[in-house]
Write a protein that holds these residues in place. Structure first.
Motif, PDB file in Angstrom:
ATOM      1  N   GLU A  43       0.828  -1.213   0.000  1.00 16.72           N
ATOM      2  CA  GLU A  43       0.000   0.000   0.000  1.00 16.72           C
ATOM      3  C   GLU A  43       0.860   1.260   0.000  1.00 16.72           C
ATOM      4  OE1 GLU A  43      -2.274  -3.391   0.884  1.00 16.72           O
ATOM      5  OE2 GLU A  43      -0.517  -2.661   2.007  1.00 16.72           O
ATOM      6  N   ASP A  44       2.016   1.197   0.669  1.00 17.90           N
ATOM      7  CA  ASP A  44       2.923   2.346   0.672  1.00 17.90           C
ATOM      8  C   ASP A  44       3.413   2.667  -0.736  1.00 17.90           C
ATOM      9  OD1 ASP A  44       2.681   2.562   3.401  1.00 17.90           O
ATOM     10  OD2 ASP A  44       4.635   1.666   3.864  1.00 17.90           O
ATOM     11  N   VAL A  45       3.604   1.632  -1.548  1.00 17.36           N
ATOM     12  CA  VAL A  45       4.076   1.842  -2.926  1.00 17.36           C
ATOM     13  C   VAL A  45       3.057   2.666  -3.702  1.00 17.36           C
ATOM     14  CG1 VAL A  45       4.755   0.727  -5.082  1.00 17.36           C
ATOM     15  CG2 VAL A  45       5.376  -0.311  -2.893  1.00 17.36           C
ATOM     16  N   ALA A  46       1.777   2.352  -3.536  1.00 21.68           N
ATOM     17  CA  ALA A  46       0.722   3.079  -4.252  1.00 21.68           C
ATOM     18  C   ALA A  46       0.662   4.546  -3.836  1.00 21.68           C
ATOM     19  CB  ALA A  46      -0.628   2.403  -4.001  1.00 21.68           C
ATOM     20  N   ALA A  47       1.107   4.834  -2.608  1.00 20.28           N
ATOM     21  CA  ALA A  47       1.027   6.207  -2.095  1.00 20.28           C
ATOM     22  C   ALA A  47       2.239   7.058  -2.457  1.00 20.28           C
ATOM     23  CB  ALA A  47       0.857   6.169  -0.572  1.00 20.28           C
ATOM     24  N   LEU A  48       3.279   6.461  -3.075  1.00 20.87           N
ATOM     25  CA  LEU A  48       4.475   7.226  -3.428  1.00 20.87           C
ATOM     26  C   LEU A  48       4.136   8.281  -4.481  1.00 20.87           C
ATOM     27  CD1 LEU A  48       7.042   4.280  -3.619  1.00 20.87           C
ATOM     28  CD2 LEU A  48       6.914   6.034  -1.830  1.00 20.87           C
ATOM     29  N   SER A  49       4.755   9.452  -4.348  1.00 20.10           N
ATOM     30  CA  SER A  49       4.396  10.571  -5.219  1.00 20.10           C
ATOM     31  C   SER A  49       5.403  10.827  -6.335  1.00 20.10           C
ATOM     32  CB  SER A  49       4.245  11.847  -4.372  1.00 20.10           C
ATOM     33  OG  SER A  49       5.457  12.123  -3.676  1.00 20.10           O
ATOM     34  N   PHE A  50       6.340   9.908  -6.564  1.00 13.91           N
ATOM     35  CA  PHE A  50       7.357  10.105  -7.596  1.00 13.91           C
ATOM     36  C   PHE A  50       6.762   9.888  -8.989  1.00 13.91           C
ATOM     37  CE2 PHE A  50       9.536   8.543  -3.790  1.00 13.91           C
ATOM     38  CZ  PHE A  50      10.438   9.577  -3.587  1.00 13.91           C
ATOM     39  N   ALA A  51       7.323  10.590  -9.959  1.00 15.73           N
ATOM     40  CA  ALA A  51       6.918  10.375 -11.354  1.00 15.73           C
ATOM     41  C   ALA A  51       7.381   8.989 -11.804  1.00 15.73           C
ATOM     42  CB  ALA A  51       7.528  11.447 -12.252  1.00 15.73           C
ATOM     43  N   GLU A  52       6.703   8.436 -12.787  1.00 18.14           N
ATOM     44  CA  GLU A  52       7.016   7.079 -13.255  1.00 18.14           C
ATOM     45  C   GLU A  52       8.453   6.949 -13.725  1.00 18.14           C
ATOM     46  OE1 GLU A  52       5.751   4.482 -17.082  1.00 18.14           O
ATOM     47  OE2 GLU A  52       4.066   5.122 -15.832  1.00 18.14           O
ATOM     48  N   ASP A  53       8.989   8.032 -14.300  1.00 13.18           N
ATOM     49  CA  ASP A  53      10.357   7.985 -14.831  1.00 13.18           C
ATOM     50  C   ASP A  53      11.374   8.595 -13.871  1.00 13.18           C
ATOM     51  OD1 ASP A  53       9.521  10.591 -15.014  1.00 13.18           O
ATOM     52  OD2 ASP A  53      10.170  10.884 -17.093  1.00 13.18           O
ATOM     53  N   ALA A  54      11.026   8.751 -12.621  1.00 14.93           N
ATOM     54  CA  ALA A  54      11.954   9.322 -11.642  1.00 14.93           C
ATOM     55  C   ALA A  54      13.184   8.438 -11.492  1.00 14.93           C
ATOM     56  CB  ALA A  54      11.253   9.482 -10.297  1.00 14.93           C
ATOM     57  N   GLN A  55      14.298   9.051 -11.153  1.00 15.55           N
ATOM     58  CA  GLN A  55      15.542   8.316 -10.934  1.00 15.55           C
ATOM     59  C   GLN A  55      15.496   7.675  -9.546  1.00 15.55           C
ATOM     60  OE1 GLN A  55      18.299   7.985 -13.248  1.00 15.55           O
ATOM     61  NE2 GLN A  55      16.487   8.528 -14.454  1.00 15.55           N
ATOM     62  N   LEU A  56      15.133   6.392  -9.508  1.00 17.14           N
ATOM     63  CA  LEU A  56      14.935   5.692  -8.240  1.00 17.14           C
ATOM     64  C   LEU A  56      15.763   4.411  -8.178  1.00 17.14           C
ATOM     65  CD1 LEU A  56      11.022   5.878  -8.014  1.00 17.14           C
ATOM     66  CD2 LEU A  56      12.660   7.341  -6.809  1.00 17.14           C
ATOM     67  N   ALA A  57      16.092   4.011  -6.964  1.00 18.17           N
ATOM     68  CA  ALA A  57      16.700   2.712  -6.700  1.00 18.17           C
ATOM     69  C   ALA A  57      16.031   2.164  -5.451  1.00 18.17           C
ATOM     70  CB  ALA A  57      18.199   2.844  -6.481  1.00 18.17           C
ATOM     71  N   TYR A  58      16.114   0.849  -5.255  1.00 14.73           N
ATOM     72  CA  TYR A  58      15.577   0.302  -4.006  1.00 14.73           C
ATOM     73  C   TYR A  58      16.623  -0.559  -3.309  1.00 14.73           C
ATOM     74  CZ  TYR A  58      14.616  -4.213  -6.341  1.00 14.73           C
ATOM     75  OH  TYR A  58      14.724  -5.412  -7.014  1.00 14.73           O
ATOM     76  N   LEU A  59      16.508  -0.584  -1.981  1.00 15.90           N
ATOM     77  CA  LEU A  59      17.314  -1.426  -1.110  1.00 15.90           C
ATOM     78  C   LEU A  59      16.383  -1.985  -0.045  1.00 15.90           C
ATOM     79  CD1 LEU A  59      20.364   0.980  -0.606  1.00 15.90           C
ATOM     80  CD2 LEU A  59      20.304  -1.030  -2.093  1.00 15.90           C
ATOM     81  N   THR A  60      16.830  -3.036   0.652  1.00 17.23           N
ATOM     82  CA  THR A  60      15.968  -3.598   1.685  1.00 17.23           C
ATOM     83  C   THR A  60      16.738  -3.890   2.964  1.00 17.23           C
ATOM     84  OG1 THR A  60      16.187  -6.003   1.377  1.00 17.23           O
ATOM     85  CG2 THR A  60      14.792  -4.843  -0.208  1.00 17.23           C
ATOM     86  N   GLN A  61      15.995  -3.900   4.059  1.00 14.91           N
ATOM     87  CA  GLN A  61      16.495  -4.416   5.324  1.00 14.91           C
ATOM     88  C   GLN A  61      16.873  -5.881   5.119  1.00 14.91           C
ATOM     89  OE1 GLN A  61      13.724  -3.527   8.485  1.00 14.91           O
ATOM     90  NE2 GLN A  61      14.460  -5.197   9.780  1.00 14.91           N
TER      91      GLN A  61
END
Length: 319
Positions: free
Chosen positions: A157-175
Motif C-alpha cells: 500500500e505504501d508503494v501506491a502512495a508514493l508521489s514520484f513520477a514514473e520515470d523518476a531516478q529511483l533505486a531500491y534497497l531492503t532491510q
C-alpha cells in the motif's frame, strides 16, 4: 526437588529446522565483544544490544559488558562497540570526536547495504528502502545518507502512495531481515509502478534470513505446532513465526523454555522447532529438555541448507 515424570508420557515427534540459530554476523558480533573484554578488560560499553537476544546480552553483561542506548552514557577513555544492526554515520563520527576507542560489530551484509546506499546517492538516485520503521538496522541505514535522500516503504500500500513520477531516478534497497515473500510482493509493486527503478546487484535479504524461512516452510506442513526461539524485538525471529502461520500452523515465539505452556501440546503429535539468528543453540537444547519432561520425544533434524559463511574480525582484534 523436581516433580517425577508422569507414569506414561505420550510420544512427541520433533522436527528441528536446519539451518537455525546463530548466523555468521551474530557469531562475529559476539566474538567482538568477548575479544574486546579480553583485550581491554571490563567494562566494555556496547551501544544498543549487540544482538537481539536477552540470554546473549545477559551472558555478556556477566562478563563485564555494559549496554547503553546513547554514546553520552559511555565514559571518556573506555572502549565502545556498535551493535550488529549498524549505526548512522554520525555515531562513529561522534565517538571519534570524543577520542573514544570504538569497534564496529555491524554485520558485513548490513554494511554492504550501507555502501550501496552511498553509491545510489552518488548516481543521483532517490532510494526506496523496504524495511520496518524504528528497527535499528533501518535507522542505521537511513543515517548513511543525507536526510530526504531515502523513503521508507513498509507495505504494498505504501508503494501506491508514493508521489514520484514514473520515470523518476529511483533505486531500491531492503532491510536484511525481512519476510522473503512480503518483500517479493513489495518489489513487484515497485517495479510495476516504476519500471526504471534500479535494483541492487544482489538481494539484500541476507542468506541466513532466507535459509531460516525456507527451513520453516519445509517443516511446518508436517507439524501440528511450530516453536520459534527468539526475542520479541528480533525481526528475523518474528518473520519465522509469520512463515509458520502462513503455512496454516499455530506458532509461538518464546525466549526460554520457561515460557512453554504444556497446554500447547494438547492433541499435538508433531512439533517443529527453530531459532532466530540471534538465538544460541543452548536455548534450543533447553527447550528440548523441557519437552522431554512432558512427552516421550523423538527428534529428527530436517536440513534444507548448509551454511559455511564466516566474516573477518575488525583489524584491531584480528590478532
Amino acid at each position: 526437588m523436581n516433580a517425577p515424570f508422569p507414569p506414561s508420557r505420550p510420544p512427541l515427534h520433533l522436527l528441528i529446522a536446519a539451518p537455525r540459530g546463530f548466523c555468521a554476523g551474530v557469531d562475529r558480533a559476539i566474538e567482538i565483544v568477548q575479544r574486546a573484554l579480553e583485550r581491554y578488560g571490563p567494562p566494555v560499553y556496547v551501544r544498543h544490544e549487540i544482538v537481539h537476544n536477552k540470554f546473549v546480552v545477559d551472558t555478556l553483561k556477566a562478563k563485564g559488558a555494559i549496554f547503553v542506548e546513547d554514546l553520552d552514557e559511555v565514559p571518556d577513555g573506555l572502549p565502545v562497540i556498535f551493535s550488529a544492526h549498524g549505526v548512522p554515520k554520525s555515531v562513529p563520527a561522534e565517538a571519534t570526536a570524543r577520542g573514544l576507542d570504538w569497534l564496529d560489530a555491524t554485520c558485513p551484509l548490513v554494511s554492504k547495504v550501507h555502501r550501496q546506499a552511498e553509491r545510489q546517492l552518488e548516481a543521483g538516485r532517490h532510494i526506496l528502502f523496504i524495511g520496518h520503521a524504528g528497527h535499528p538496522e533501518v535507522i542505521g541505514t537511513f543515517g548513511q545518507v543525507p536526510e530526504g535522500a531515502m523513503t521508507l516503504v513498509e507495505t504494498v500500500e505504501d508503494v501506491a502512495a508514493l508521489s514520484f513520477a514514473e520515470d523518476a531516478q529511483l533505486a531500491y534497497l531492503t532491510q536484511t531481515t525481512l519476510s522473503v515473500d512480503d518483500t517479493a510482493a513489495i518489489l513487484a509493486a515497485i517495479e510495476a509502478r516504476f519500471p526504471q527503478v534500479v535494483a541492487p546487484k544482489a538481494e539484500d535479504i541476507c542468506y541466513a534470513t532466507s535459509n531460516r524461512q525456507a527451513a520453516v516452510k519445509e517443516i511446518a506442513p508436517m507439524c501440528d505446532l511450530v516453536l520459534v526461539i527468539g526475542a520479541p524485538n528480533s525481526s528475523n525471529s518474528l518473520r519465522l513465526v509469520e512463515v509458520a502461520e502462513r503455512c496454516g500452523k499455530p506458532a509461538y515465539l518464546i525466549q526460554r523454555a520457561s515460557e512453554l505452556d504444556p497446554a500447547w501440546l494438547d492433541g499435538v503429535n508433531t512439533v517443529g522447532v527453530t531459532a532466530g539468528a540471534s538465538a544460541p543453540e543452548a536455548l534450543v537444547d533447553e527447550v528440548l529438555a523441557c519437552l522431554r519432561q512432558w512427552r516421550e520425544v523423538a527428534v529428527e533434524e530436517v536440513v534444507t541448507a548448509r551454511e559455511r559463511m564466516t566474516f573477518k574480525l575488525p583489524r584491531q582484534l584480528a590478532d
